[in-house]
Design an enzyme around this catalytic site. Sequence first.
Site, PDB file in Angstrom:
ATOM      1  N   LYS A 102       0.842  -1.197   0.000  1.00 56.50           N
ATOM      2  CA  LYS A 102       0.000   0.000   0.000  1.00 56.50           C
ATOM      3  C   LYS A 102       0.881   1.253   0.000  1.00 56.50           C
ATOM      4  O   LYS A 102       0.603   2.227  -0.696  1.00 56.50           O
ATOM      5  CB  LYS A 102      -0.946  -0.018   1.203  1.00 56.50           C
ATOM      6  CG  LYS A 102      -2.002  -1.114   1.072  1.00 56.50           C
ATOM      7  CD  LYS A 102      -2.804  -1.346   2.324  1.00 56.50           C
ATOM      8  CE  LYS A 102      -3.693  -2.599   2.136  1.00 56.50           C
ATOM      9  NZ  LYS A 102      -4.487  -2.943   3.295  1.00 56.50           N
ATOM     10  N   GLN A 114      -5.353  -1.807   9.442  1.00 63.48           N
ATOM     11  CA  GLN A 114      -5.021  -3.093   8.819  1.00 63.48           C
ATOM     12  C   GLN A 114      -5.546  -4.255   9.678  1.00 63.48           C
ATOM     13  O   GLN A 114      -5.278  -4.314  10.873  1.00 63.48           O
ATOM     14  CB  GLN A 114      -3.492  -3.189   8.644  1.00 63.48           C
ATOM     15  CG  GLN A 114      -3.031  -4.435   7.937  1.00 63.48           C
ATOM     16  CD  GLN A 114      -3.490  -4.506   6.477  1.00 63.48           C
ATOM     17  OE1 GLN A 114      -3.450  -3.526   5.738  1.00 63.48           O
ATOM     18  NE2 GLN A 114      -3.968  -5.672   6.050  1.00 63.48           N
ATOM     19  N   ASP A 156     -11.254   1.780   2.964  1.00 61.81           N
ATOM     20  CA  ASP A 156     -11.375   0.322   2.857  1.00 61.81           C
ATOM     21  C   ASP A 156     -12.825  -0.054   2.537  1.00 61.81           C
ATOM     22  O   ASP A 156     -13.106  -1.184   2.147  1.00 61.81           O
ATOM     23  CB  ASP A 156     -10.994  -0.345   4.196  1.00 61.81           C
ATOM     24  CG  ASP A 156      -9.601  -0.967   4.148  1.00 61.81           C
ATOM     25  OD1 ASP A 156      -9.117  -1.227   3.027  1.00 61.81           O
ATOM     26  OD2 ASP A 156      -9.028  -1.198   5.230  1.00 61.81           O
TER      27      ASP A 156
END
Length: 279
Positions: free
Chosen positions: A46, A90, A113
């Site tokens: 990322k 995460q 997300d």
Amino acid sequence: MAILDGKALSEQLIDSVKEKAEKLHPTLAVILVGENPASMAYVRNKKKACERAGIEYREYKFPDNITQESLLQKIKELNEDDSVNGLIVQLPLPEQIYVPEVIRAVAPAKDVDGFHAYNIGKMFLSPEFEDLPPATPLGIVKLLDHYNIPIQGQEVVVVGHSNIVGKPISMMMLNRNATVTTCHIYTKDLSAHTRRADILIVAVGKEKLITADMVKEGAVVVDVGMNRNSEGKLCGDVDFEAVGKKASYITPVPGGVGPMTVAALILNTIRATERQNKV
Ligand code: NAD
């Protein structure tokens, strides 16, 4: 059989936002808890993608024993920080953390997300309301669209019904007028469903769950799974060699859905920044 090359398309998509990023100066904040090697690898990818796109990347690392309270406090701080446009935590998180509360704590406008109930709920309405859809399903849709694979009227079979892949990709396929079947661990006769699929999307986490006899000749096969085989090599849920011989298109693992998920995160970060700036 042709390969759905997620790696190449991902790079193309990331490059395509550079100009916008230069104007908007987006910032992505990533919270990483503990030292799970897979999470660390995802986060590295990322970061690399942000650098390539021209998005500022900020990482906030916490030890495994972080409390729910401290984690929620950090999220609140980043929600209120106007210099942060996208915020992700995460997953997975350690046992003491209650994940639904963490997901709920992220401001929907920064939820790149696409896990917050607000963004998931909007997605139910129509493709026009998929403002910040979950990154993996968005990546899959972009991949199918790029290869001009028709979705409308097709039999789409999804194997796996997680909140981050199986359920939202089922909804996005329905939004595009596919006839959708969602299978899971309690499905009685899995192959009876998979054999009907024009497009088969598999997100389970079991090496070689899908064998050649379970796939129709000419089907499009999208393998979301990420597993380690006995030799420690990354592999998907589909028996790639054998299924590849029957499929018209298939995603490799690695190099298929994985990089597309990262590209989708970048697209969502740009989208969130534009919306915050009313562009
Ligand atoms: P999950 O791990 O939360 O759930 C697994 C799903 O598979 C459940 O819906 C379960 O009912 C179903 N399942 C389990 N065994 C089954 C069986 N024998 N037959 C049919 N269904 C079965 O799911 P997840 O978080 O979506 O992850 C699935 C896989 O996708 C994992 O390998 C994960 O690492 C991978 N993943 C990859 C990406 C990517 O970017 N490539 C992103 C997210 C997840």
